[in-house]
Design a protein around this motif. Structure first.
Motif, PDB file in Angstrom:
ATOM      1  N   MET A 120       0.841  -1.200   0.000  1.00 49.92           N
ATOM      2  CA  MET A 120       0.000   0.000   0.000  1.00 49.92           C
ATOM      3  C   MET A 120       0.880   1.255   0.000  1.00 49.92           C
ATOM      4  O   MET A 120       1.882   1.291   0.674  1.00 49.92           O
ATOM      5  CB  MET A 120      -0.902   0.003   1.240  1.00 49.92           C
ATOM      6  CG  MET A 120      -1.897   1.151   1.237  1.00 49.92           C
ATOM      7  SD  MET A 120      -2.913   1.159   2.738  1.00 49.92           S
ATOM      8  CE  MET A 120      -3.874  -0.326   2.507  1.00 49.92           C
ATOM      9  N   LYS A 121       0.461   2.235  -0.831  1.00 49.89           N
ATOM     10  CA  LYS A 121       1.221   3.489  -0.884  1.00 49.89           C
ATOM     11  C   LYS A 121       0.729   4.437   0.213  1.00 49.89           C
ATOM     12  O   LYS A 121      -0.383   4.305   0.732  1.00 49.89           O
ATOM     13  CB  LYS A 121       1.060   4.142  -2.258  1.00 49.89           C
ATOM     14  CG  LYS A 121       1.761   3.335  -3.369  1.00 49.89           C
ATOM     15  CD  LYS A 121       1.794   4.118  -4.666  1.00 49.89           C
ATOM     16  CE  LYS A 121       2.739   3.463  -5.660  1.00 49.89           C
ATOM     17  NZ  LYS A 121       2.070   2.949  -6.864  1.00 49.89           N
ATOM     18  N   TYR A 122       1.603   5.390   0.526  1.00 46.16           N
ATOM     19  CA  TYR A 122       1.322   6.401   1.551  1.00 46.16           C
ATOM     20  C   TYR A 122      -0.017   7.093   1.269  1.00 46.16           C
ATOM     21  O   TYR A 122      -0.879   7.223   2.139  1.00 46.16           O
ATOM     22  CB  TYR A 122       2.485   7.375   1.513  1.00 46.16           C
ATOM     23  CG  TYR A 122       2.568   8.504   2.512  1.00 46.16           C
ATOM     24  CD1 TYR A 122       3.180   8.311   3.753  1.00 46.16           C
ATOM     25  CD2 TYR A 122       2.124   9.788   2.172  1.00 46.16           C
ATOM     26  CE1 TYR A 122       3.344   9.383   4.636  1.00 46.16           C
ATOM     27  CE2 TYR A 122       2.281  10.849   3.045  1.00 46.16           C
ATOM     28  CZ  TYR A 122       2.897  10.645   4.283  1.00 46.16           C
ATOM     29  OH  TYR A 122       3.065  11.699   5.139  1.00 46.16           O
ATOM     30  N   LEU A 123      -0.209   7.487  -0.004  1.00 47.28           N
ATOM     31  CA  LEU A 123      -1.450   8.177  -0.366  1.00 47.28           C
ATOM     32  C   LEU A 123      -2.655   7.246  -0.213  1.00 47.28           C
ATOM     33  O   LEU A 123      -3.725   7.666   0.234  1.00 47.28           O
ATOM     34  CB  LEU A 123      -1.358   8.697  -1.807  1.00 47.28           C
ATOM     35  CG  LEU A 123      -2.587   9.462  -2.281  1.00 47.28           C
ATOM     36  CD1 LEU A 123      -2.702  10.805  -1.561  1.00 47.28           C
ATOM     37  CD2 LEU A 123      -2.561   9.690  -3.791  1.00 47.28           C
ATOM     38  N   GLU A 124      -2.456   5.995  -0.578  1.00 43.24           N
ATOM     39  CA  GLU A 124      -3.563   5.030  -0.468  1.00 43.24           C
ATOM     40  C   GLU A 124      -3.951   4.803   0.995  1.00 43.24           C
ATOM     41  O   GLU A 124      -5.130   4.584   1.308  1.00 43.24           O
ATOM     42  CB  GLU A 124      -3.170   3.692  -1.118  1.00 43.24           C
ATOM     43  CG  GLU A 124      -3.051   3.794  -2.639  1.00 43.24           C
ATOM     44  CD  GLU A 124      -2.310   2.616  -3.264  1.00 43.24           C
ATOM     45  OE1 GLU A 124      -2.349   2.512  -4.498  1.00 43.24           O
ATOM     46  OE2 GLU A 124      -1.680   1.817  -2.521  1.00 43.24           O
ATOM     47  N   LEU A 151       6.238  11.421  -0.620  1.00 42.21           N
ATOM     48  CA  LEU A 151       5.919  10.082  -0.127  1.00 42.21           C
ATOM     49  C   LEU A 151       4.611   9.539  -0.703  1.00 42.21           C
ATOM     50  O   LEU A 151       4.413   8.325  -0.759  1.00 42.21           O
ATOM     51  CB  LEU A 151       5.838  10.084   1.410  1.00 42.21           C
ATOM     52  CG  LEU A 151       7.096  10.529   2.159  1.00 42.21           C
ATOM     53  CD1 LEU A 151       6.875  10.402   3.667  1.00 42.21           C
ATOM     54  CD2 LEU A 151       8.307   9.716   1.733  1.00 42.21           C
ATOM     55  N   TYR A 152       3.719  10.433  -1.143  1.00 43.12           N
ATOM     56  CA  TYR A 152       2.405  10.002  -1.638  1.00 43.12           C
ATOM     57  C   TYR A 152       2.500   8.773  -2.528  1.00 43.12           C
ATOM     58  O   TYR A 152       1.841   7.767  -2.320  1.00 43.12           O
ATOM     59  CB  TYR A 152       1.746  11.124  -2.451  1.00 43.12           C
ATOM     60  CG  TYR A 152       0.979  12.161  -1.659  1.00 43.12           C
ATOM     61  CD1 TYR A 152       0.387  11.850  -0.430  1.00 43.12           C
ATOM     62  CD2 TYR A 152       0.805  13.447  -2.175  1.00 43.12           C
ATOM     63  CE1 TYR A 152      -0.335  12.811   0.267  1.00 43.12           C
ATOM     64  CE2 TYR A 152       0.081  14.408  -1.497  1.00 43.12           C
ATOM     65  CZ  TYR A 152      -0.489  14.084  -0.266  1.00 43.12           C
ATOM     66  OH  TYR A 152      -1.202  15.026   0.410  1.00 43.12           O
ATOM     67  N   TYR A 153       3.345   8.907  -3.555  1.00 41.21           N
ATOM     68  CA  TYR A 153       3.426   7.826  -4.536  1.00 41.21           C
ATOM     69  C   TYR A 153       4.726   7.038  -4.449  1.00 41.21           C
ATOM     70  O   TYR A 153       4.829   5.960  -5.011  1.00 41.21           O
ATOM     71  CB  TYR A 153       3.261   8.394  -5.957  1.00 41.21           C
ATOM     72  CG  TYR A 153       1.869   8.917  -6.207  1.00 41.21           C
ATOM     73  CD1 TYR A 153       0.810   8.029  -6.450  1.00 41.21           C
ATOM     74  CD2 TYR A 153       1.597  10.282  -6.194  1.00 41.21           C
ATOM     75  CE1 TYR A 153      -0.476   8.503  -6.656  1.00 41.21           C
ATOM     76  CE2 TYR A 153       0.320  10.768  -6.397  1.00 41.21           C
ATOM     77  CZ  TYR A 153      -0.723   9.871  -6.628  1.00 41.21           C
ATOM     78  OH  TYR A 153      -1.986  10.339  -6.836  1.00 41.21           O
ATOM     79  N   HIS A 154       5.730   7.601  -3.765  1.00 41.18           N
ATOM     80  CA  HIS A 154       7.033   6.941  -3.739  1.00 41.18           C
ATOM     81  C   HIS A 154       7.223   6.024  -2.542  1.00 41.18           C
ATOM     82  O   HIS A 154       8.135   5.214  -2.525  1.00 41.18           O
ATOM     83  CB  HIS A 154       8.162   7.978  -3.774  1.00 41.18           C
ATOM     84  CG  HIS A 154       8.264   8.694  -5.074  1.00 41.18           C
ATOM     85  ND1 HIS A 154       7.596   9.866  -5.325  1.00 41.18           N
ATOM     86  CD2 HIS A 154       8.922   8.384  -6.222  1.00 41.18           C
ATOM     87  CE1 HIS A 154       7.849  10.267  -6.556  1.00 41.18           C
ATOM     88  NE2 HIS A 154       8.655   9.384  -7.126  1.00 41.18           N
TER      89      HIS A 154
END
Lengths: 323, 394
Positions: free
Chosen positions: A1-5, A171-174
Motif C-alpha cells: 500500500m502506498k502512503y497516499l492510499e 511520499l504520496y506515490y514513492h
C-alpha cells in the motif's frame, strides 16, 4: 500500500464509521478527486460529505471551525500547505484558541500536503510546521510511514484539538509498504518512535526527512562503522522529549534534520531541549541540518542542493562522530 | 610519479607532530589541497593537505606515530605506481623519479581542521577547530560521568583518551573504572601531594652528628623529649637565624611567614598525616614535647589537630632502623629534615689516644632548589647539627 492510499483508506473508513466526519476542500469531489487524488472516488461513495469549497483557504477553514464547534468532525484538504498561510488567521487565532477562550473543543483536521518535489518552486514545496507549531492550541503531526499516515489521520480526527496533519507529497506515490491496519503497531499522537537503533549518534527527523535519515544510517553502518539511531518525531507538537533525551543519553551525539528553513522550528526546538535538559548527555554540540535560508528554487539541480539529503546527513555524522 | 606527503612546518615552535587519523584511505583519489591527514601538535589539531592531484598510493605513518617536520607521511601518485617498492617509513629517501630538493610547504598546505568556505544557509555541523582537540577538553557527558563515578579531575591524568585529539570519552572512563578499586582516600591525598611536590627541583644535602650529648640531655628534661623534638627545635632555630628556607613560595612570589611553623609526619593506617605545630621557635623543649605528643595522639585518633601551612617538617625515618633516606618535602614546604637511626661508631680521641664509642646519626636535608641554593642548605644543616651536638643551647 502506498502512503497516499493509506490516507485514502483512512478517509474512507472515517467517513464510513462516523457520520460527523466530512471532507472539505478545493476540487476534492469527483471526478477530479483533489490535487493529489487523496479523495478519488470518495464523493461517489459518500454523497454530500466530500465537498468542494470556493478557492479561499480562509473561508474553507472558517467554515470547518464553525462546523467543528457545532459537533462535526471536519477534515479540510489544502491543495498545498503553502496556501494554508492564507488560512493562518483561522488556524492559529481561531482554531488554536477556541477551547481556551470558550471551553468548547474545535476538532478540525487540516490536511496539508508539504515538502519539496523537483520543479515545485517556492510556493509548492514549503514546510509549515515552524509557523504552525509556534502557536499554542494546535497539534502538529508529520507522519513518515504508510502505517503512520493511516493511523495518525484516524487519531487526528479523534483528537478534540485542532490538528495540522502534514502529508509529504513525495511520499504520496514513492513510499510503499506492506501494511495491514489490523496488525500494524500504533503508537499514539505525541509519541516519537525509534526507527533504527544505534549507539554512536542519534539522528532526529520527521516527515520525508526520516527516510533520508534511515538511508544515511545504513551508509554510516556499512561504510563507516558508525551506528546511528534514527528517531522519527512523528509529532512536532507536542514534542516527545522523553524519547529524544533517552536516545541522546545512549549516544551522546545528536543531529536534527529537517527540510524546513533553518531559522527556528523543530530543529531549533530539539537543539534547545537538548541544551537545556540533555546537557549532561552531550559529547558534542548538537547539529542542525535544515534547508538553505532562501526561497525554494524551481530548478531541479538547485532544488536538490537546497535541502539536506542522505549525503548531507552522512557528512554531518562523520564530522560529529569524530568531535 | 609519486609525490611525498611531508609533515609541514607546524607553526613557529613545533618540530614534530603526532598523526591522529587519515581522512582518506589508500587507493582513493585526491585533489591537490584536499585535507588528507590530521596531525596533533602540542598546541593544536591541524590537517595536512595533498601536495598534488592523484591517488593516495601509500600511507607510511599510522595514527600515533610522531613525525618530525619534513618526514614522509605517505605518497600521492598514479594508481599504477602503487606497485612501486614501499618507501620505508620515516626514512630520508628521495622520491622515485623526483630530484632531491628541499620542499618548503606551500602556505596553504596546512590549515586548521574544520569548516571552510561559505555553506549557504545550511547550518554547519560542528568541526574540530584547531586547538579544540586538546586532551583537556571534557564534553558535558564526560564531565557528568566523572562526577557520577566519584572520580576527581586529577584522576583524569591517569586515563588514556581515545577520542579525537586524545580526548577522554565516557567509554574511556568505563574502561578505567573496570580496573581494580579506587585507592583509599588517604593514599590518593598522599599521592596527589607527593606528585605535586615532586614537580619541583629538589636536592639533598647530608651530614652526620654525634647524639650522645642529646641522648644524655633528654634524661634531664621533663617529658624526656625524643630525637624528633630536638630536631624540630634545631630546625626551627636554624630557620629563624636568617635562612632563606624560612620562606614559602607562592608561584613566583616569596612570602616570609611571621612565625616558624613546622609539621611532623605521623604514620597512620594507610598513610601519613602531617599535623602542624605553631611557633616551634618559641617553644622550649618540655612544651614542644607535649605539643608533639599531643598532635601525634590526635593524628592517630584520626583527628588533624592543625593542618595549617608550615614551612618545613621533620621525618624521623631512623625509627625504622634506616641509615639514610631522602624524604620529599611536603608541597609548599621549603625543606624536610630527615633523621637516621643512631649508629655506634669508633671515634679517635686525641686527648686519651683511644678509640671511643660514639653514637651518630645522619642528618639529611632535602630542599626546594628554587628558593635557595646548596650553600644555603649546607649552612642550615650545619647549624642544625651544631644545635644537636650542643643540646644545652636548645
Amino acid at each position: 500500500m502506498k502512503y497516499l492510499e493509506a490516507i485514502r483508506l483512512a478517509l474512507a473508513e472515517l467517513l464510513a464509521d462516523d457520520q460527523r466526519v466530512f471532507i472539505y476542500g478545493q476540487d476534492i469531489a469527483g471526478p477530479f478527486g483533489g490535487a493529489f487524488k487523496a479523495t478519488k472516488g470518495l464523493s461517489e461513495r459518500f454523497p454530500g460529505r466530500v465537498l468542494n469549497s470556493p478557492i479561499s483557504e480562509d473561508a474553507m477553514t472558517g467554515l470547518a471551525i464553525g462546523a467543528a464547534m457545532d459537533g462535526m468532525r471536519p477534515i479540510v484538504e489544502y491543495q498545498f500547505a503553502d496556501f494554508a498561510s492564507v488560512a493562518f488567521n483561522q488556524l492559529v487565532n481561531h482554531a488554536g484558541s477556541i477551547f481556551y477562550r470558550t471551553g468548547r473543543p474545535c476538532p478540525i483536521v487540516a490536511r496539508l500536503p508539504v515538502g519539496g518535489t523537483p520543479g515545485g518552486g517556492p510556493f509548492h514545496c514549503q514546510m509549515p510546521e515552524t509557523w504552525l507549531s509556534n502557536h499554542p492550541g494546535l497539534v502538529v503531526v508529520a507522519p513518515a510511514t504508510v502505517a503512520d499516515a493511516y493511523f495518525m489521520l484516524k487519531d487526528a480526527v479523534a483528537c478534540r484539538d485542532p490538528v495540522a496533519f502534514l502529508e509529504h507529497k513525495y511520499l504520496y506515490y514513492h513510499l510503499e509498504a506492506e501494511f495491514d491496519p489490523r496488525v500494524a503497531e500504533h503508537p499514539g499522537l505525541g509519541r516519537a518512535v525509534v526507527r533504527r537503533q544505534g549507539d554512536d549518534l542519534t539522528i532526529v527527523a520527521y516527515s520525508g526527512m526520516v527516510h533520508h535519515a534511515t538511508a544515511a544510517a545504513a551508509v554510516l553502518e556499512s561504510d563507516h562503522n558508525i551506528s546511528a539511531e534514527v528517531v522519527d518525531l512523528r509529532c512536532v507538537r507536542p514534542l516527545d522529549e522523553e524519547t529524544i533525551l533517552a536516545s541522546l543519553a545512549r549516544t551522546g551525539r545528536i543531529i536534527i534534520a529537517s527540510e524546513g528553513f533553518p531559522f527556528g522550528g523543530p530543529t531549533a526546538e530539539v537543539a534547545a531541549l537538548v541544551a537545556e535538559k540533555g546537557f549532561a548527555y552531550l559529547d558534542a554540540p548538537p547539529v542542525r541540518l535544515a534547508a538553505r535560508d532562501t526561497p525554494i528554487p524551481f530548478h531541479p539541480e538547485l532544488f536538490a542542493e537546497h535541502h539536506p539529503d542522505d549525503q548531507a546527513i552522512v557528512q554531518a555524522a562523520l564530522e560529529l562522530a569524530k568531535y | 610519479m609519486r609525490v611525498a606527503i611531508r609533515m609541514p612546518q607546524l607553526g613557529e615552535a613545533a618540530a614534530e607532530a603526532t598523526v591522529v587519523s587519515w581522512l582518506v584511505q589508500p587507493g582513493q583519489a585526491v585533489k591537490a589541497e584536499q585535507e588528507l591527514v590530521e596531525v596533533q601538535t602540542e598546541k593544536s589539531l591541524l590537517t595536512v593537505a595533498a601536495p598534488a592531484d592523484g591517488v593516495l598510493v601509500e600511507i607510511s605513518a599510522k595514527p600515533g606515530d610522531v613525525l618530525k617536520v619534513g618526514e614522509v607521511l605517505g605518497h600521492v601518485g598514479d594508481p599504477a605506481a602503487q606497485a612501486a617498492p614501499a618507501t620505508p617509513a620515516l626514512a630520508n629517501v628521495h622520491d622515485v623519479g623526483a630530484p632531491p630538493k628541499p620542499r618548503a610547504p606551500r602556505p596553504n598546505q596546512l590549515r586548521p581542521s574544520g569548516r571552510s568556505g561559505d555553506d549557504g544557509g545550511r547550518i554547519a555541523p560542528p568541526s574540530l577547530m584547531a586547538g579544540s582537540g586538546e586532551r583537556s577538553f571534557l564534553s558535558p557527558r564526560v564531565r557528568a560521568k566523572v562526577a557520577e563515578s566519584g572520580l576527581k579531575t586529577s584522576d583524569l591524568s591517569f586515563i588514556t583518551g581515545t577520542g579525537a585529539g586524545g580526548r577522554i570519552t565516557a567509554a574511556d572512563i568505563d574502561r578505567y573504572l573496570a580496573h581494580g578499586e579506587p585507592m583509599p582516600p588517604i593514599r590518593q591525598a598522599v599521592a596527589a601531594a607527593m606528585t605535586r611536590s615532586w614537580t619541583r627541583p629538589l636536592a639533598t644535602v647530608a651530614t652526620s652528628v654525634q647524639v650522645d650529648s642529646v641522648l644524655a640531655h633528654r634524661r634531664t628534661v621533663a617529658g624526656r623529649p625524643s630525637l624528633t623534638v630536638y630536631a624540630l627545635r634545631a630546625l626551627a632555630l636554624g630557620l629563624k637565624a636568617g635562612s632563606p628556607f624560612a620562606k614559602r613560595l607562592y608561584g613566583n612570589r616569596m612570602h616570609t611567614p611571621g612565625t616558624i611553623d613546622l609539621a611532623v609526619a605521623v604514620e597512620v593506617g594507610d598513610g601519613v598525616l602531617t599535623p602542624v605545630i605553631r611557633k616551634v621557635d618559641e617553644l622550649g623543649l618540655p612544651e614542644l614535647t607535649t605539643a608533639v605528643e599531643d598532635v601525634i595522639e590526635k593524628a592517630r585518633a584520626g583527628k588533624m589537630a592543625d593542618a595549617g601551612e608550615a614551612v618545613a617538617s621533620v621525618s624521623n625515618y631512623g625509627v625504622f632502623g634506616l641509615t639514610w633516606a631522602t624524604p620529599i618535602p611536603l608541597p609548599g614546604h621549603s625543606v624536610i629534615l630527615g633523621l637516621s637511626a643512631p649508629q655506634n661508631q669508633p671515634e679517635w680521641n686525641p686527648a686519651t689516644k683511644t678509640w671511643d664509642r660514639v653514637r651518630r646519626i645522619e642528618l639529611t636535608l632535602t630542599f626546594d632548589h628554587r628558593i635557595a641554593d646548596g650553600g644555603d642548605a649546607a649552612r642550615l644543616i650545619n647549624r642544625i647539627a651544631e644545635f644537636i651536638s650542643k643540646p644545652e643551647r636548645l
